[in-house]
Scaffold this motif. Sequence first.
Motif, mmCIF file in Angstrom:
data_model
loop_
_atom_site.group_PDB
_atom_site.id
_atom_site.type_symbol
_atom_site.label_atom_id
_atom_site.label_comp_id
_atom_site.label_asym_id
_atom_site.label_seq_id
_atom_site.Cartn_x
_atom_site.Cartn_y
_atom_site.Cartn_z
ATOM 1 N N ALA A 40 22.868 -53.519 -47.828
ATOM 2 C CA ALA A 40 23.599 -53.003 -48.979
ATOM 3 C C ALA A 40 23.152 -51.568 -49.227
ATOM 4 C CB ALA A 40 23.336 -53.868 -50.197
ATOM 5 N N GLY A 41 24.073 -50.706 -49.615
ATOM 6 C CA GLY A 41 23.749 -49.312 -49.888
ATOM 7 C C GLY A 41 22.834 -49.181 -51.087
ATOM 8 N N THR A 42 21.978 -48.198 -51.037
ATOM 9 C CA THR A 42 21.070 -47.952 -52.147
ATOM 10 C C THR A 42 20.782 -46.460 -52.230
ATOM 11 O OG1 THR A 42 18.923 -48.454 -53.090
ATOM 12 C CG2 THR A 42 19.048 -48.411 -50.710
ATOM 13 N N SER A 43 20.538 -45.987 -53.411
ATOM 14 C CA SER A 43 20.234 -44.569 -53.581
ATOM 15 C C SER A 43 18.740 -44.327 -53.687
ATOM 16 C CB SER A 43 20.939 -44.035 -54.835
ATOM 17 O OG SER A 43 20.483 -44.741 -55.963
ATOM 18 N N THR A 44 17.930 -45.388 -53.574
ATOM 19 C CA THR A 44 16.483 -45.237 -53.657
ATOM 20 C C THR A 44 15.869 -45.392 -52.267
ATOM 21 O OG1 THR A 44 16.160 -47.591 -54.062
ATOM 22 C CG2 THR A 44 16.425 -46.184 -55.988
ATOM 23 N N ILE A 45 14.695 -44.839 -52.100
ATOM 24 C CA ILE A 45 13.982 -44.964 -50.835
ATOM 25 C C ILE A 45 13.402 -46.370 -50.753
ATOM 26 C CG2 ILE A 45 12.006 -44.136 -49.506
ATOM 27 C CD1 ILE A 45 12.461 -41.388 -50.812
ATOM 28 N N GLN A 46 13.597 -47.024 -49.605
ATOM 29 C CA GLN A 46 13.066 -48.361 -49.410
ATOM 30 C C GLN A 46 12.172 -48.379 -48.180
ATOM 31 O OE1 GLN A 46 15.757 -51.601 -49.135
ATOM 32 N NE2 GLN A 46 16.888 -51.064 -50.968
ATOM 33 N N ARG A 47 11.166 -49.185 -48.236
ATOM 34 C CA ARG A 47 10.320 -49.416 -47.072
ATOM 35 C C ARG A 47 10.992 -50.513 -46.252
ATOM 36 N NH1 ARG A 47 4.441 -49.236 -46.284
ATOM 37 N NH2 ARG A 47 3.932 -50.715 -44.640
ATOM 38 N N ILE A 48 11.160 -50.266 -44.960
ATOM 39 C CA ILE A 48 11.740 -51.257 -44.061
ATOM 40 C C ILE A 48 10.668 -51.654 -43.061
ATOM 41 C CG2 ILE A 48 13.515 -51.729 -42.332
ATOM 42 C CD1 ILE A 48 15.318 -49.785 -43.854
ATOM 43 N N GLU A 49 10.409 -52.952 -42.965
ATOM 44 C CA GLU A 49 9.338 -53.465 -42.115
ATOM 45 C C GLU A 49 9.932 -54.335 -41.013
ATOM 46 O OE1 GLU A 49 6.481 -55.554 -44.589
ATOM 47 O OE2 GLU A 49 6.960 -54.216 -46.261
ATOM 48 N N LEU A 50 9.343 -54.257 -39.832
ATOM 49 C CA LEU A 50 9.703 -55.097 -38.700
ATOM 50 C C LEU A 50 8.513 -55.996 -38.392
ATOM 51 C CD1 LEU A 50 11.297 -52.392 -36.364
ATOM 52 C CD2 LEU A 50 12.441 -53.797 -38.098
ATOM 53 N N HIS A 51 8.721 -57.315 -38.472
ATOM 54 C CA HIS A 51 7.652 -58.277 -38.193
ATOM 55 C C HIS A 51 8.066 -59.129 -36.995
ATOM 56 C CE1 HIS A 51 5.618 -57.483 -42.028
ATOM 57 N NE2 HIS A 51 6.833 -57.416 -42.548
ATOM 58 N N PHE A 52 7.199 -59.186 -35.982
ATOM 59 C CA PHE A 52 7.432 -60.007 -34.802
ATOM 60 C C PHE A 52 6.474 -61.189 -34.840
ATOM 61 C CE2 PHE A 52 8.742 -55.746 -33.761
ATOM 62 C CZ PHE A 52 9.912 -55.916 -33.046
ATOM 63 N N ASP A 53 6.923 -62.336 -34.344
ATOM 64 C CA ASP A 53 6.049 -63.513 -34.377
ATOM 65 C C ASP A 53 5.173 -63.646 -33.140
ATOM 66 O OD1 ASP A 53 8.041 -64.228 -32.578
ATOM 67 O OD2 ASP A 53 8.245 -66.273 -33.323
ATOM 68 N N ARG A 54 5.361 -62.756 -32.133
ATOM 69 C CA ARG A 54 4.569 -62.837 -30.915
ATOM 70 C C ARG A 54 4.195 -61.443 -30.423
ATOM 71 N NH1 ARG A 54 7.308 -67.209 -30.959
ATOM 72 N NH2 ARG A 54 6.989 -69.100 -29.800
ATOM 73 N N ALA A 55 3.111 -61.397 -29.677
ATOM 74 C CA ALA A 55 2.699 -60.167 -29.002
ATOM 75 C C ALA A 55 2.073 -60.570 -27.667
ATOM 76 C CB ALA A 55 1.696 -59.383 -29.843
ATOM 77 N N ALA A 56 2.098 -59.650 -26.730
ATOM 78 C CA ALA A 56 1.468 -59.870 -25.425
ATOM 79 C C ALA A 56 0.745 -58.584 -25.047
ATOM 80 C CB ALA A 56 2.515 -60.224 -24.378
#
Length: 136
Positions: free
Chosen positions: A38-54
């Motif tokens: 949804a559009g917003t006029s405020t700055i938002q933090r966007i996070e990417l979370h992965f359930d695995r790593a190698a």
Amino acid sequence: MVPALAPQSSTLQVVAGGLTVAQVALRQGDNDVKIPLAGTSTIQRIELHFDRAANLHSPDNRPVSALLHSIGFEEVASERKEIVAGPITLGDHWYPFETYGGNSFRWVANDAQFRMTSSKPAKGILAIELESGPGL
């Protein structure tokens, strides 16, 4: 791109402004993920979370989840005013056009009708995208 280092596929969780906006199953190799926000006029933090790593191969050995080639926003085309496109027109038993949560739709009643008009016979594929309502 999810590296083929881990034996299983992974899941990406996208969090915007502290709220989970998507959870996407990723396969090994290239993935193209598009998530409506949804559009917003405020700055938002966007996070990417992965359930695995190698771990990368030696001598690097860093734990990684994915190789990100690009990230950004695509401009949304002008506001859509209807769910149908010519040569299709809607008939009876349709509710008004709505937009909610970035999605455009119409509720439909039983026995809904639409019409196709064409100046000449042609072959093609009729695509209808629908889902059940909250009462089902």
